[in-house]
Design a protein around this motif. Structure first.
Motif, mmCIF file in Angstrom:
data_model
loop_
_atom_site.group_PDB
_atom_site.id
_atom_site.type_symbol
_atom_site.label_atom_id
_atom_site.label_comp_id
_atom_site.label_asym_id
_atom_site.label_seq_id
_atom_site.Cartn_x
_atom_site.Cartn_y
_atom_site.Cartn_z
ATOM 1 N N SER A 187 9.134 -89.747 -75.753
ATOM 2 C CA SER A 187 10.287 -90.640 -75.934
ATOM 3 C C SER A 187 11.398 -90.285 -74.942
ATOM 4 N N ARG A 188 11.616 -88.999 -74.760
ATOM 5 C CA ARG A 188 12.667 -88.578 -73.805
ATOM 6 C C ARG A 188 12.362 -89.129 -72.416
ATOM 7 N N GLN A 189 11.082 -89.013 -72.054
ATOM 8 C CA GLN A 189 10.645 -89.478 -70.744
ATOM 9 C C GLN A 189 10.872 -90.990 -70.596
ATOM 10 N N ARG A 190 10.492 -91.721 -71.636
ATOM 11 C CA ARG A 190 10.634 -93.186 -71.576
ATOM 12 C C ARG A 190 12.090 -93.605 -71.460
ATOM 13 N N LEU A 191 12.953 -92.869 -72.150
ATOM 14 C CA LEU A 191 14.380 -93.224 -72.109
ATOM 15 C C LEU A 191 14.947 -92.986 -70.721
ATOM 16 N N VAL A 192 14.599 -91.844 -70.132
ATOM 17 C CA VAL A 192 15.109 -91.551 -68.787
ATOM 18 C C VAL A 192 14.520 -92.551 -67.784
ATOM 19 N N ASP A 193 13.223 -92.878 -67.949
ATOM 20 C CA ASP A 193 12.597 -93.881 -67.071
ATOM 21 C C ASP A 193 13.382 -95.204 -67.110
ATOM 22 N N ALA A 194 13.851 -95.555 -68.321
ATOM 23 C CA ALA A 194 14.519 -96.863 -68.490
ATOM 24 C C ALA A 194 15.817 -96.959 -67.691
ATOM 25 N N LEU A 195 16.341 -95.822 -67.250
ATOM 26 C CA LEU A 195 17.576 -95.850 -66.450
ATOM 27 C C LEU A 195 17.330 -96.391 -65.039
ATOM 28 N N ASP A 196 16.058 -96.392 -64.608
ATOM 29 C CA ASP A 196 15.710 -96.848 -63.240
ATOM 30 C C ASP A 196 16.589 -96.151 -62.202
ATOM 31 N N LEU A 197 16.602 -94.836 -62.250
ATOM 32 C CA LEU A 197 17.526 -94.075 -61.394
ATOM 33 C C LEU A 197 17.141 -94.129 -59.927
ATOM 34 N N PHE A 221 30.683 -107.646 -82.825
ATOM 35 C CA PHE A 221 30.174 -106.594 -81.926
ATOM 36 C C PHE A 221 29.018 -107.131 -81.071
ATOM 37 N N SER A 222 28.187 -108.020 -81.661
ATOM 38 C CA SER A 222 27.100 -108.644 -80.884
ATOM 39 C C SER A 222 27.684 -109.424 -79.717
ATOM 40 N N VAL A 223 28.697 -110.227 -80.034
ATOM 41 C CA VAL A 223 29.284 -111.089 -78.996
ATOM 42 C C VAL A 223 29.934 -110.232 -77.910
ATOM 43 N N LEU A 224 30.633 -109.175 -78.348
ATOM 44 C CA LEU A 224 31.300 -108.288 -77.383
ATOM 45 C C LEU A 224 30.275 -107.671 -76.423
ATOM 46 N N CYS A 225 29.188 -107.127 -76.981
ATOM 47 C CA CYS A 225 28.161 -106.483 -76.140
ATOM 48 C C CYS A 225 27.512 -107.503 -75.209
ATOM 49 N N GLN A 226 27.214 -108.687 -75.749
ATOM 50 C CA GLN A 226 26.489 -109.688 -74.952
ATOM 51 C C GLN A 226 27.399 -110.428 -73.979
ATOM 52 N N TRP A 227 28.702 -110.276 -74.175
ATOM 53 C CA TRP A 227 29.667 -110.789 -73.205
ATOM 54 C C TRP A 227 29.536 -109.979 -71.905
ATOM 55 N N ALA A 228 29.441 -108.659 -72.098
ATOM 56 C CA ALA A 228 29.455 -107.769 -70.934
ATOM 57 C C ALA A 228 28.064 -107.523 -70.361
ATOM 58 N N TYR A 229 27.053 -107.530 -71.220
ATOM 59 C CA TYR A 229 25.728 -107.057 -70.806
ATOM 60 C C TYR A 229 24.602 -107.963 -71.289
ATOM 61 N N LYS A 230 23.478 -107.849 -70.586
ATOM 62 C CA LYS A 230 22.212 -108.369 -71.116
ATOM 63 C C LYS A 230 21.682 -107.230 -71.988
ATOM 64 N N VAL A 231 21.458 -107.498 -73.265
ATOM 65 C CA VAL A 231 21.087 -106.435 -74.206
ATOM 66 C C VAL A 231 19.594 -106.522 -74.525
ATOM 67 N N THR A 232 18.856 -105.453 -74.272
ATOM 68 C CA THR A 232 17.405 -105.465 -74.503
ATOM 69 C C THR A 232 17.009 -104.289 -75.395
ATOM 70 N N PRO A 233 16.438 -104.555 -76.573
ATOM 71 C CA PRO A 233 15.937 -103.453 -77.397
ATOM 72 C C PRO A 233 14.772 -102.774 -76.681
ATOM 73 N N LEU A 234 14.738 -101.428 -76.700
ATOM 74 C CA LEU A 234 13.661 -100.710 -76.005
ATOM 75 C C LEU A 234 12.572 -100.251 -76.959
ATOM 76 N N MET A 235 12.945 -99.455 -77.961
ATOM 77 C CA MET A 235 11.927 -98.958 -78.898
ATOM 78 C C MET A 235 12.586 -98.361 -80.136
ATOM 79 N N ASP A 236 11.822 -98.390 -81.233
ATOM 80 C CA ASP A 236 12.254 -97.711 -82.452
ATOM 81 C C ASP A 236 11.907 -96.239 -82.331
ATOM 82 N N LEU A 237 12.753 -95.380 -82.891
ATOM 83 C CA LEU A 237 12.476 -93.942 -82.873
ATOM 84 C C LEU A 237 12.505 -93.451 -84.322
ATOM 85 N N ALA A 238 11.339 -93.110 -84.825
ATOM 86 C CA ALA A 238 11.247 -92.686 -86.226
ATOM 87 C C ALA A 238 11.915 -91.322 -86.392
#
Ligand code: SAM
Length: 274
Positions: free
Chosen positions: A25-35, A159-176
């Motif tokens: 999961s740590r790896q996937r999260l860092v990958d998602a940054l597209d550094l 809060f949904s509107v505020l976030c989506q005003w500024a950003y495209k919001v994409t869910p990545l994954m659930d973390l149990a």
């Protein structure tokens, strides 16, 4: 645990400390940054630096905000010879704005956020006009659902509107719970936000955000009733007949049915009303 025990350190519940112990999961999260190798990253709450290390290895320049003094001491030791690492000790809620003034806005925001302050951090940053190119954060699942919620759904909020005003919001994954130590009693969700190229502007962001809160203040009330109350509280017309008349006029000009509820409106409607 053994590391903390050996140093006489303990986890502090008040700081929402749950380490992400699942390597994949740590790896996937860092990958998602597209550094890119020269990306500038802010990490909120690095803890003992499990993901910090991964980000630094990829060549990014990272500033870490950490409140726990014991963790700060450890981070200082672990990363002291990494020129691309800097630590900003203390409360991120107090420190991020001075850091923007000093260092400018970095490319990315990253963090397995302390649950009690996650929504406040994101809300404050958007409200203050700060936009990162990429945000990858882990938050309580309920918060993530609100961030990504679409109109007409139960989770849709100001809060949904505020976030989506500024950003495209994409869910990545659930973390149990088992992805963390100690295991939290909530489910978490990672979310990615990317800055909108065509960020919709409005003449007064302050009025937009205030109207947004006003229209959602009583979810069951119609936009007519909530807007009329907002107009009265904001001093634009006296409460009662005058605020109602102004409200009807505004909604008429916006082409919005007064009997709608805030959850029926889209971002463009809120911007238009503002
Ligand atoms: N990043 C680590 C990981 O995933 O294993 C730790 C994440 S833990 C959920 C949250 C971290 O945020 C902890 O290190 C905690 O001490 C830190 N923290 C909590 N409140 C904070 C605040 N107001 N400012 C800065 N850091 C904070």
């Amino acid at each position: 645990k053994a590391f903390l025990d050996a140093r006489g350190m303990a986890m502090q519940k008040k700081f929402g400390q749950n380490f992400m112990v699942n390597r994949a999961s740590r790896q996937r999260l860092v990958d998602a940054l597209d550094l890119a190798p020269d990306s500038r990253v802010w990490e909120i709450g690095p803890g003992l630096g499990a993901m910090t290390d991964e980000i630094l290895k990829r060549g990014a320049k990272l500033s870490a905000f950490e409140i726990d003094r014991g963790f700060c001491a450890v981070l200082g030791e672990i990363f002291e010879d990494r020129p691309n690492f800097s630590l900003i000790p203390g409360d991120v809620l107090k420190n991020w704005l001075p850091a923007v003034e000093r260092l400018g806005v970095p490319d990315c925001l990253f963090g397995n956020l302390p649950y009690n302050i996650a929504a406040a951090i994101i809300g404050d940053m958007i409200s203050d006009g700060i936009r990162f190119n990429t945000v990858v954060i882990t938050v309580q699942k309920e918060v993530a659902l609100r961030m990504a919620a679409k109109p007409g759904t139960e989770d849709y909020s100001s809060f949904s509107v505020l976030c989506q005003w500024a950003y495209k919001v994409t869910p990545l994954m659930d973390l149990a719970g088992g992805c963390f130590w100690p295991r939290p009693n909530v489910t978490s969700k990672a979310i990615k936000m990317t800055k909108k190229d065509d960020w919709p502007s409005c003449q007064s962001p302050a009025i937009f955000m205030s109207i947004l809160r006003g229209l959602f203040s009583s979810r069951r009330k119609t936009i007519k009733n909530n807007l009329s109350a907002w107009i009265a509280v904001s001093g634009r017309a006296p409460a009662g007949a005058e605020a109602d008349a102004l409200t009807r006029d505004i909604l008429g000009r916006a082409g919005l049915d007064p009997s709608l509820r805030a959850e029926d409106l889209e971002l463009a409607n809120f911007l238009q009303l503002a």
